[in-house]
Design an enzyme around this catalytic site. Structure first.
Site, PDB file in Angstrom:
ATOM      1  N   TYR A 291      77.430   5.799 -74.213  1.00  0.00           N
ATOM      2  CA  TYR A 291      77.452   7.223 -75.032  1.00  0.00           C
ATOM      3  C   TYR A 291      78.648   7.571 -75.219  1.00  0.00           C
ATOM      4  O   TYR A 291      78.848   8.638 -76.054  1.00  0.00           O
ATOM      5  CB  TYR A 291      76.582   8.123 -74.094  1.00  0.00           C
ATOM      6  CG  TYR A 291      75.140   7.736 -73.819  1.00  0.00           C
ATOM      7  CD1 TYR A 291      74.510   6.743 -74.243  1.00  0.00           C
ATOM      8  CD2 TYR A 291      74.402   8.398 -73.002  1.00  0.00           C
ATOM      9  CE1 TYR A 291      73.332   6.303 -74.264  1.00  0.00           C
ATOM     10  CE2 TYR A 291      73.190   8.288 -72.763  1.00  0.00           C
ATOM     11  CZ  TYR A 291      72.448   7.003 -73.362  1.00  0.00           C
ATOM     12  OH  TYR A 291      71.119   6.806 -73.027  1.00  0.00           O
TER      13      TYR A 291
ATOM     14  N   HIS B  56      72.085  -1.428 -68.595  1.00  0.00           N
ATOM     15  CA  HIS B  56      71.553  -0.713 -69.783  1.00  0.00           C
ATOM     16  C   HIS B  56      70.588  -1.525 -70.590  1.00  0.00           C
ATOM     17  O   HIS B  56      69.600  -1.134 -71.197  1.00  0.00           O
ATOM     18  CB  HIS B  56      72.612  -0.313 -70.742  1.00  0.00           C
ATOM     19  CG  HIS B  56      72.294   0.871 -71.550  1.00  0.00           C
ATOM     20  ND1 HIS B  56      73.347   1.567 -72.078  1.00  0.00           N
ATOM     21  CD2 HIS B  56      71.006   1.437 -71.927  1.00  0.00           C
ATOM     22  CE1 HIS B  56      72.854   2.594 -72.952  1.00  0.00           C
ATOM     23  NE2 HIS B  56      71.373   2.646 -72.861  1.00  0.00           N
TER      24      HIS B  56
END
Length: 285
Positions: free
Chosen positions: A52, A110
């Site tokens: 992010y 992730h």
């Protein structure tokens, strides 16, 4: 007591608040404000990721939110491209440094594949190597709990073959219209808590007439109905927003969906993500 005050307990005894704030798409220079606003409203669970690009800002928000660090549960994720031990260990150090909040409460791999090969090649060995780095950081007390994201059963089976720690969490795309029942049952059997990212289907579900009608029946918004749905499935929903009004509304979910309506939502198939289908997790792979 509201949903914001409630917790689930992970298999290692760590408590995780039942409702979290997702921070995907919130810029690093704006996310500290979002975190402070969320904490002011009562959120205690903040989710970020190396991908992010906003860990620094999340850390700033946590440090300046005006509540003790130990009252907050902060998660981040190892970049999906990292599939070896040394790079994973280095990246864990990087997240701890970027966040600057002492320990991390939860860190996940992730994705079982790099994003540019999502649901593609075989990264079994690399995932086990990355998991070993997470296990060591967990054992050292730098990360309180560890887990995975976007992992299917075979990906979890691969981790479990060499693991000393069973993943505490699997963060998945789950929403009304996309409920992977078999995978959820498998996680429950292994005592792996599921976190639901995009519980509002990245906004796609807002147009569904059946869901809108059901929300009206309960006197709530579609977003509130969808968040409540994942909570009643025993998951931690992570709706993402930088808007304090939306944060407040997303937390007003202290109502009960009936068994029949839960079944209808579970059976719903609606996964048209429109323009967002370009993102790997919404691509239908």
């Amino acid at each position: 007591m509201t949903t914001l005050d409630e917790t689930f307990t992970l298999s290692n005894g760590v408590e995780i608040p039942k409702l979290g704030l997702g921070t995907w798409f919130i810029d690093d220079d704006q996310v500290a404000d979002a975190v402070r606003a969320a904490v002011g409203i009562g959120y205690r669970n903040i989710d970020t990721a190396q991908a992010y690009g906003n860990e620094r800002g999340v850390g700033e928000g946590v440090r300046t939110a005006g509540v003790p660090r130990d009252d907050l549960f902060v998660s981040t994720k190892l970049a999906a491209e990292i599939k070896d031990y040394d790079k994973a260990a280095e990246a864990i150090d990087g997240s701890l440094e970027q966040l600057g909040i002492g320990h991390i409460d939860l860190m996940l791999i992730h994705s079982p594949q790099p994003w540019d090969d999502f649901r593609g090649g075989d990264y079994a060995e690399g995932n086990r190597a990355a998991w070993r780095a997470l296990e060591e950081a967990h054992q050292a007390g730098r990360i309180r709990s560890i887990g995975v994201s976007n992992f299917r059963q075979r990906d979890l089976d691969n981790i479990l073959r060499g693991a000393t720690v069973v993943p505490h969490v699997n963060q998945l795309l789950v929403h009304a219209g996309n409920t992977p029942t078999e995978l959820l049952d498998y996680c429950a059997d292994k005592q792996i808590l599921v976190e639901a990212y995009s519980p509002i289907a990245h906004g796609a579900i807002l147009r569904n007439a059946e869901v809108r009608s059901m929300a009206e029946k309960y006197g709530v918004s579609v977003a509130q109905l969808c968040i409540r749905y994942t909570l009643q499935l025993g998951m931690v929903p992570l709706p993402k927003t930088a808007n304090p009004e939306h944060m407040r509304a997303n937390a007003e979910v202290d109502f009960e969906i009936s068994g029949d309506d839960m079944e209808a939502l579970r059976d719903l198939r609606d996964v048209d993500y429109g323009e967002h289908s370009a993102f790997p997790v919404y691509s239908g792979k």
